[in-house]
Design an enzyme around this catalytic site. Structure first.
Site, PDB file in Angstrom:
ATOM      1  CG  HIS A 102      44.554  30.326  60.896  1.00  0.00           C
ATOM      2  ND1 HIS A 102      43.614  29.365  61.169  1.00  0.00           N
ATOM      3  CD2 HIS A 102      45.768  29.701  61.009  1.00  0.00           C
ATOM      4  CE1 HIS A 102      44.220  28.207  61.418  1.00  0.00           C
ATOM      5  NE2 HIS A 102      45.518  28.395  61.318  1.00  0.00           N
ATOM      6  CG  HIS A 151      48.753  27.469  58.058  1.00  0.00           C
ATOM      7  ND1 HIS A 151      48.289  26.167  58.077  1.00  0.00           N
ATOM      8  CD2 HIS A 151      48.553  27.942  59.322  1.00  0.00           C
ATOM      9  CE1 HIS A 151      47.822  25.883  59.278  1.00  0.00           C
ATOM     10  NE2 HIS A 151      47.984  26.942  60.058  1.00  0.00           N
ATOM     11  CD  GLU A 152      49.650  31.453  60.761  1.00  0.00           C
ATOM     12  OE1 GLU A 152      48.616  31.946  61.277  1.00  0.00           O
ATOM     13  OE2 GLU A 152      50.203  30.441  61.202  1.00  0.00           O
TER      14      GLU A 152
END
Length: 369
Positions: free
Chosen positions: A39, A35-36
């Protein structure tokens, strides 16, 4: 202090779940990392300086600085974060408008970075489902176990141990396929009985059933239950892509519907689970089979993606709403309102975390029974 918390979590996990607990920790950490990563890559693509990329949160156990970014492994493994220049959820009042700052970007570019994290979770789930298509998933076989009295099946030529091959010419691979094809009209069933293929016709009756949320509904039924046998379903080649897309959409829809049922009171708040419930289910899945573990991993990944898109301040979805406001009204959200809503979001998430943890403990200790 954070190291003590981490050691306590690991010790309690090992005592309760055994060595399989490490598999759960690895899965949760990887899903958050992915997920990170979304980003991180989107921020780098937009020229934003990333100050920290941490797997876990709290005290940093290991840090290596590369090209201006601190890559860290932190004490508490149940989380992670990317800290971009000019953006800090821990202190929403901090701003920076340097050229390489998050705040210097246009709202559309910020939304691109914010959406990348949840998008990566959905993409990861999609690829997990593709792998499941090749590995195979165990499903209930379309073989009849029992026939209810006075049902459509009992009035037809169906018998125990019959295997349903097709309904109105549409192939039946697993038990769940049957309910998708049953309608209030005469149906032609192709049956395998004692090695011979026979055909029979029946008309379903309207009967009472329940949704997965426990709601009473009326639906067409033929009055049969499965024998309990299992069959392995494979989806290979192009079929794996359509299967993966369908399963990702279904998982996303299920999560949204579940949230709706909780909000409307159809599902009791007692059913809400948190990190302990996720850990318990994942650890148990690890001891069953790789396919079961992968199915659950995909569901958790979709969960992370969908939940993070909710319009709650501090979550990605909340920040996306703030940026949409800026696009529509040609100005950012008032600073005081932004700060107030951010702290409100933090308080809400913290409260939900505490509530679900308590809920998990009460459920596992049998208190609700």
């Amino acid at each position: 202090m954070n190291s003590i918390i981490a050691i306590s979590i690991l010790t309690l996990g090992l005592l309760h779940w055994g060595a399989s607990f490490f598999i759960t920790i690895l899965i949760i950490s990887f899903l958050i990392f992915f997920h990170e990563l979304g980003h991180f890559l989107a921020a780098k693509h937009m020229g934003v300086a990333v100050e920290t990329f941490s797997v876990g949160f709290g005290e940093k156990l290991y840090t290596k600085r590369i090209n201006g970014t601190d890559y860290s492994i932190s004490a508490i493994p149940l989380g992670g974060y990317v800290k971009m220049k000019g953006q800090d959820d821990a202190d929403p009042t901090l701003k920076n408008y340097d050229k390489d700052s998050y705040n210097s970007l246009t709202p559309i570019k910020r939304i691109y970075i914010l959406f990348a994290g949840p998008f990566f979770n959905l993409v990861l789930a999609f690829f997990i489902y593709i792998s499941l298509g090749y590995i195979g998933v165990e499903k209930l076989a379309p073989k009849i176990g029992t026939i209810l009295d006075n049902s459509a099946a009992s009035l037809s030529n169906l018998k125990q141990n019959d295997e349903i091959l097709s309904i109105d010419g549409i192939k039946v691979k697993e038990w769940d396929d049957i309910s998708k094809l049953v309608e209030i009209k005469p149906l032609n069933l192709e049956i395998l009985r004692n090695g011979k293929v026979i055909n029979t016709t029946l008309t379903p009756k309207i009967g009472k059933s329940k949704t997965i949320f426990g709601e009473d509904i009326q639906k067409p039924l033929i009055g049969i239950s499965p024998s309990g046998e299992f069959v392995t379903i494979y989806n290979k080649g192009f079929s794996s892509i359509t299967y993966a897309f369908s399963e990702t959409i279904k998982a996303s829809t299920l999560i949204i519907k579940s949230l709706e049922k909780i909000v409307t009171g159809v599902v009791s708040a007692k059913e809400m689970g948190g990190i302990i419930a996720i850990t318990d289910i994942t650890t148990k899945a690890a001891s069953i089979s790789i396919s079961v573990l992968l199915i659950l991993t995909a569901l958790i990944s979709v969960n992370l993606g969908v939940i993070n898109l909710l319009p709650i301040p501090v979550l990605d979805g909340g920040h996306i709403v703030f940026n949409l406001y800026e696009i529509i009204f040609k100005k950012p959200v008032n600073e005081k309102i932004f700060t107030y809503l951010s702290y409100m979001g933090m308080a809400l998430l913290a409260s939900l975390m505490v509530f679900t943890i308590v809920n998990d403990i009460l459920r596992m200790t049998g208190f609700y029974n």
